[in-house]
Design an enzyme around this catalytic site. Structure first.
Site, PDB file in Angstrom:
ATOM      1  N   LYS A   1       0.852  -1.207   0.000  1.00  0.00           N
ATOM      2  CA  LYS A   1       0.000   0.000   0.000  1.00  0.00           C
ATOM      3  C   LYS A   1       0.878   1.244   0.000  1.00  0.00           C
ATOM      4  CE  LYS A   1       0.909   1.541   4.315  1.00  0.00           C
ATOM      5  NZ  LYS A   1       1.652   2.706   4.625  1.00  0.00           N
TER       6      LYS A   1
ATOM      7  N   ASP B   1      -2.130  -1.419  10.150  1.00  0.00           N
ATOM      8  CA  ASP B   1      -2.334  -1.458   8.696  1.00  0.00           C
ATOM      9  C   ASP B   1      -2.939  -2.774   8.209  1.00  0.00           C
ATOM     10  OD1 ASP B   1      -1.325   1.075   8.288  1.00  0.00           O
ATOM     11  OD2 ASP B   1       0.702   0.390   7.780  1.00  0.00           O
TER      12      ASP B   1
HETATM   13  O1  C5P Z   1       0.135  -0.795  14.734  1.00  0.00           O
HETATM   14  P1  C5P Z   1       1.572  -0.974  14.362  1.00  0.00           P
HETATM   15  O2  C5P Z   1       2.247  -2.033  15.192  1.00  0.00           O
HETATM   16  O3  C5P Z   1       1.808  -1.157  12.902  1.00  0.00           O
HETATM   17  O4  C5P Z   1       2.285   0.400  14.732  1.00  0.00           O
HETATM   18  C1  C5P Z   1       3.676   0.516  14.837  1.00  0.00           C
HETATM   19  C2  C5P Z   1       4.011   1.736  15.674  1.00  0.00           C
HETATM   20  O5  C5P Z   1       3.648   2.928  14.992  1.00  0.00           O
HETATM   21  C3  C5P Z   1       3.266   1.812  16.998  1.00  0.00           C
HETATM   22  O6  C5P Z   1       3.956   1.098  18.006  1.00  0.00           O
HETATM   23  C4  C5P Z   1       3.271   3.294  17.275  1.00  0.00           C
HETATM   24  O7  C5P Z   1       4.514   3.713  17.787  1.00  0.00           O
HETATM   25  C5  C5P Z   1       3.119   3.901  15.886  1.00  0.00           C
HETATM   26  N1  C5P Z   1       1.723   4.183  15.533  1.00  0.00           N
HETATM   27  C6  C5P Z   1       1.057   5.235  16.155  1.00  0.00           C
HETATM   28  N2  C5P Z   1      -0.232   5.482  15.828  1.00  0.00           N
HETATM   29  C7  C5P Z   1      -0.878   4.761  14.896  1.00  0.00           C
HETATM   30  C8  C5P Z   1      -0.219   3.705  14.240  1.00  0.00           C
HETATM   31  C9  C5P Z   1       1.090   3.447  14.594  1.00  0.00           C
HETATM   32  O8  C5P Z   1       1.626   5.924  17.009  1.00  0.00           O
HETATM   33  N3  C5P Z   1      -2.142   5.055  14.595  1.00  0.00           N
END
Ligand code: C5P
Length: 316
Positions: free
Chosen positions: A11, A141
């Protein structure tokens, strides 16, 4: 069926606005996500045992429980113990095309493929919403990677509203092979630098979301206005990544060519993309950037928007 093969598309973010903090420690986001036709291949094979095994042809991808695709299989085994007992464990083989640590959701789309593949293999008949709820437990994601296409994403990124497909657009992607950006670092740095300007409070954030839902990017997509879409590309995370990664800024500058509708960094980077109206223009842009930056570390791909993310391609 004892084996399924699926393709799992990358994406890009056409729009990524950081609204503010959330009580769960994540950021409240307003995004437009778009699947592109650069895809990994994920093969699933039922094992007679209760093991979960994972292989990947990319040396930087961990072949253990820290891999999001492995965790997806583990989550399915925990959520559906009867099916797991009946069908047994699974061997997951991933052939990477999507660059790693790139801001293209490569890990998330592999996990999405495992959820979709095991739903088929274990004959669970889950709805898309049920698969997306499982996906949200793995990463922000993953829910988008299950449905793909063009979508608005709010909340952590897991609250999705489909938008009309934009399958006419072509994309050039560029990434330095040796460069990757930590998503955690990008968001933390953003919070440190711009946290004072965050929209706080449930109502104020809801208002900002509503504004986005009725805003110019969504209108441009509804009208299939490619020129406007190119001009409205936006990513708040560029504000922290570009100053720290001058090569990414240089690549973004190199992508600014007359035929390019717009150029932007995807997600937390460091991949930069450029949109064009035709495949020929995209190839020209790639050739011009290649000539301007002859660094062998720079990888370039020409691809296009796609309305699907996870596609089963064969089963035996
Ligand atoms: O959800 P995911 O594990 O992919 O997110 C990775 C990191 O990105 C999270 O630990 C956080 O630090 C940051 N993040 C965030 N807010 C979001 C998505 C991701 O702060 N909405």
């Amino acid at each position: 069926m004892r084996a399924y093969s699926l393709t799992a598309a990358a994406k890009i973010n056409l729009y990524l606005e950081i609204i503010g903090d959330r009580p769960d420690g994540y950021h409240e986001l307003a995004m437009v996500m778009q699947s592109v036709n650069l895809a990994d291949r994920v093969d699933l094979r039922a094992l007679g045992t209760d093991d979960i095994l994972i292989h990947c042809d990319h040396p930087e991808v961990p072949a253990d429980h820290s891999n999001l695709a492995y965790r997806a299989a583990q989550l399915m085994a925990e959520a559906f113990p009867t099916a797991f007992a009946r069908f047994g464990g699974v061997e997951i083989s991933i052939r990477k095309q999507i660059p790693v640590g790139a801001g293209l959701a490569g890990g998330s789309t592999n996990a999405a493929a495992v959820l979709v593949g095991l739903d088929l293999m274990w004959q669970l008949g889950l709805t898309q919403q049920e698969l997306q709820d499982l996906g949200a437990q793995l990463g922000s994601d993953v829910p988008f990677c299950i449905s793909g296409g063009t979508a608005l994403a709010t909340g952590r990124g897991e609250v999705l509203s489909p938008l009309p497909d934009l399958d006419q657009l072509h994309v050039v992607l560029g990434k330095y092979r040796s460069l990757s950006v930590s998503t955690v670092w990008a968001y933390q740095t953003y919070r440190r630098q711009f946290g004072h300007a965050y929209v706080s409070g449930h109502e104020a954030q809801a208002e900002r979301r509503q504004h986005f839902h009725a805003g110019p990017m969504v209108t441009a997509i509804a009208h299939q206005d490619m020129t406007q879409i190119g001009q409205l590309l936006y990513n708040d995370l560029e504000r922290v990544v570009l100053p720290d990664y001058p090569k990414v800024q240089q690549l973004r500058d190199a992508f600014q060519q007359p035929t390019v509708l717009g150029t932007m960094m995807s997600g937390s980077g460091p991949t930069v993309f450029a949109l064009t109206a035709s495949a020929e223009q995209a190839q020209q842009v790639r050739d011009t950037v290649r000539a301007a930056i002859p660094d062998p570390d720079l990888e370039l791909w020409v691809t296009r928007f796609t309305p699907t993310s996870i596609r089963p391609v064969s089963s035996v």
